[in-house]
Design a protein around this motif. Structure first.
Motif, PDB file in Angstrom:
ATOM      1  N   VAL A   1       4.981   7.042   1.016  1.00 47.66           N
ATOM      2  CA  VAL A   1       5.452   6.051   1.974  1.00 47.66           C
ATOM      3  C   VAL A   1       4.871   4.713   1.529  1.00 47.66           C
ATOM      4  CG1 VAL A   1       5.416   5.298   4.384  1.00 47.66           C
ATOM      5  CG2 VAL A   1       5.600   7.732   3.838  1.00 47.66           C
ATOM      6  N   SER A   2       5.741   3.764   1.222  1.00 52.32           N
ATOM      7  CA  SER A   2       5.319   2.451   0.713  1.00 52.32           C
ATOM      8  C   SER A   2       5.376   1.420   1.836  1.00 52.32           C
ATOM      9  CB  SER A   2       6.214   2.009  -0.443  1.00 52.32           C
ATOM     10  OG  SER A   2       6.108   2.937  -1.510  1.00 52.32           O
ATOM     11  N   LEU A   3       4.270   0.714   2.015  1.00 47.52           N
ATOM     12  CA  LEU A   3       4.135  -0.271   3.085  1.00 47.52           C
ATOM     13  C   LEU A   3       4.017  -1.674   2.520  1.00 47.52           C
ATOM     14  CD1 LEU A   3       1.364   1.593   5.116  1.00 47.52           C
ATOM     15  CD2 LEU A   3       3.848   1.774   5.385  1.00 47.52           C
TER      16      LEU A   3
ATOM     17  N   HIS B   1       5.698  -3.389   7.458  1.00 48.76           N
ATOM     18  CA  HIS B   1       7.015  -2.808   7.198  1.00 48.76           C
ATOM     19  C   HIS B   1       6.882  -1.585   6.306  1.00 48.76           C
ATOM     20  CE1 HIS B   1       9.136  -6.327   8.794  1.00 48.76           C
ATOM     21  NE2 HIS B   1       8.118  -6.988   8.294  1.00 48.76           N
ATOM     22  N   VAL B   2       7.582  -0.516   6.677  1.00 48.57           N
ATOM     23  CA  VAL B   2       7.731   0.615   5.769  1.00 48.57           C
ATOM     24  C   VAL B   2       8.885   0.239   4.849  1.00 48.57           C
ATOM     25  CG1 VAL B   2       8.257   3.061   5.542  1.00 48.57           C
ATOM     26  CG2 VAL B   2       6.877   2.262   7.476  1.00 48.57           C
ATOM     27  N   GLU B   3       8.577   0.058   3.588  1.00 50.30           N
ATOM     28  CA  GLU B   3       9.588  -0.359   2.605  1.00 50.30           C
ATOM     29  C   GLU B   3      10.480   0.798   2.181  1.00 50.30           C
ATOM     30  OE1 GLU B   3       9.978  -3.693   0.793  1.00 50.30           O
ATOM     31  OE2 GLU B   3       9.357  -3.939   2.882  1.00 50.30           O
ATOM     32  N   ARG B   4       9.861   1.962   1.982  1.00 52.26           N
ATOM     33  CA  ARG B   4      10.632   3.122   1.555  1.00 52.26           C
ATOM     34  C   ARG B   4       9.753   4.358   1.658  1.00 52.26           C
ATOM     35  NH1 ARG B   4      10.823   4.125  -4.780  1.00 52.26           N
ATOM     36  NH2 ARG B   4       8.617   3.951  -5.179  1.00 52.26           N
ATOM     37  N   SER B   5      10.404   5.500   1.617  1.00 51.85           N
ATOM     38  CA  SER B   5       9.681   6.754   1.477  1.00 51.85           C
ATOM     39  C   SER B   5      10.479   7.634   0.525  1.00 51.85           C
ATOM     40  CB  SER B   5       9.470   7.444   2.826  1.00 51.85           C
ATOM     41  OG  SER B   5      10.702   7.724   3.442  1.00 51.85           O
ATOM     42  N   ILE B   6       9.755   8.359  -0.300  1.00 53.24           N
ATOM     43  CA  ILE B   6      10.397   9.295  -1.217  1.00 53.24           C
ATOM     44  C   ILE B   6       9.645  10.623  -1.123  1.00 53.24           C
ATOM     45  CG2 ILE B   6      11.345   7.583  -2.810  1.00 53.24           C
ATOM     46  CD1 ILE B   6       8.993   8.112  -4.650  1.00 53.24           C
TER      47      ILE B   6
ATOM     48  N   LEU C   1       0.849  -1.186   0.000  1.00 52.35           N
ATOM     49  CA  LEU C   1       0.000   0.000   0.000  1.00 52.35           C
ATOM     50  C   LEU C   1       0.888   1.242   0.000  1.00 52.35           C
ATOM     51  CD1 LEU C   1      -2.920   1.147   0.264  1.00 52.35           C
ATOM     52  CD2 LEU C   1      -2.555   1.112   2.745  1.00 52.35           C
ATOM     53  N   ASP C   2       0.572   2.200  -0.863  1.00 54.18           N
ATOM     54  CA  ASP C   2       1.287   3.477  -0.896  1.00 54.18           C
ATOM     55  C   ASP C   2       0.437   4.546  -0.233  1.00 54.18           C
ATOM     56  OD1 ASP C   2       3.502   2.518  -2.260  1.00 54.18           O
ATOM     57  OD2 ASP C   2       2.662   2.997  -4.235  1.00 54.18           O
ATOM     58  N   LEU C   3       1.066   5.349   0.621  1.00 52.52           N
ATOM     59  CA  LEU C   3       0.423   6.500   1.244  1.00 52.52           C
ATOM     60  C   LEU C   3       1.026   7.748   0.609  1.00 52.52           C
ATOM     61  CD1 LEU C   3       0.651   5.446   5.000  1.00 52.52           C
ATOM     62  CD2 LEU C   3      -1.113   4.880   3.337  1.00 52.52           C
ATOM     63  N   HIS C   4       0.181   8.596   0.020  1.00 52.04           N
ATOM     64  CA  HIS C   4       0.640   9.830  -0.609  1.00 52.04           C
ATOM     65  C   HIS C   4       0.420  10.970   0.377  1.00 52.04           C
ATOM     66  CE1 HIS C   4       1.236   8.244  -4.719  1.00 52.04           C
ATOM     67  NE2 HIS C   4       0.350   7.361  -4.298  1.00 52.04           N
ATOM     68  N   ILE C   5       1.498  11.620   0.750  1.00 52.96           N
ATOM     69  CA  ILE C   5       1.459  12.702   1.722  1.00 52.96           C
ATOM     70  C   ILE C   5       1.640  14.009   0.970  1.00 52.96           C
ATOM     71  CG2 ILE C   5       2.625  13.702   3.717  1.00 52.96           C
ATOM     72  CD1 ILE C   5       3.529  10.766   4.338  1.00 52.96           C
ATOM     73  N   TRP C   6       0.739  14.942   1.222  1.00 50.97           N
ATOM     74  CA  TRP C   6       0.775  16.233   0.550  1.00 50.97           C
ATOM     75  C   TRP C   6       0.786  17.352   1.582  1.00 50.97           C
ATOM     76  CZ3 TRP C   6       0.980  16.783  -4.722  1.00 50.97           C
ATOM     77  CH2 TRP C   6       0.732  15.623  -5.482  1.00 50.97           C
ATOM     78  N   ALA C   7       1.641  18.356   1.383  1.00 49.19           N
ATOM     79  CA  ALA C   7       1.674  19.516   2.270  1.00 49.19           C
ATOM     80  C   ALA C   7       2.167  20.734   1.504  1.00 49.19           C
ATOM     81  CB  ALA C   7       2.570  19.248   3.474  1.00 49.19           C
TER      82      ALA C   7
END
Length: 136
Positions: A126-128, A108-113, A67-73
């Protein structure tokens, strides 16, 4: 039975909303499933899910759900986006419960970019990953 990535998404959203640190940064209504680019900032968009079958047994199935979480700010640089990303990492932890599924070794958090959107907003992904099992 709920589809595994949807069950994971539901559990992740509940975990984020239960986190006081995430709630200081993002309104609960802005943590949602939806299009990749939101109308309101800051927000966390629960993005695309993927499920890979890891094993079939007579009455049990193992899968790996992603699952990918897209964070916007908004704001100068990517500091606001990364601050929310850090709160997300801390909120998720490893001891997540997904109703109807066994999490074999947590989440597991695989990565974040983190990158800049052409509009000037910060965008993080953030990829889980979760190894999940369920009874058929």
């Amino acid at each position: 039975m709920t589809e595994p990535s949807l069950a994971l998404q539901t559990a992740i959203r509940a975990r984020l909303i239960a986190s006081p640190h995430v709630m200081e940064l993002v309104e609960p209504r802005e943590i949602r499933d939806g299009d990749t680019r939101p109308d309101a900032f800051p927000s966390i968009i629960l993005g695309a899910g993927q499920v890979v079958i890891a094993g079939h047994y007579t009455n049990y199935r193992n899968v790996t759900a992603y699952l990918d979480l897209h964070i916007w700010a908004e704001g100068e640089g990517l500091e606001n986006t990364k601050t929310i990303g850090g709160a997300v990492w801390n909120a998720i932890g490893r001891d997540l419960t997904v109703p109807g599924f066994d999490l074999h070794d947590g989440i597991h958090v695989e990565r974040s970019i983190y990158m800049r959107d052409p509009s000037g907003c910060g965008h993080g992904v953030v990829s889980l990953r979760a190894n999940m099992g369920y009874h058929l």
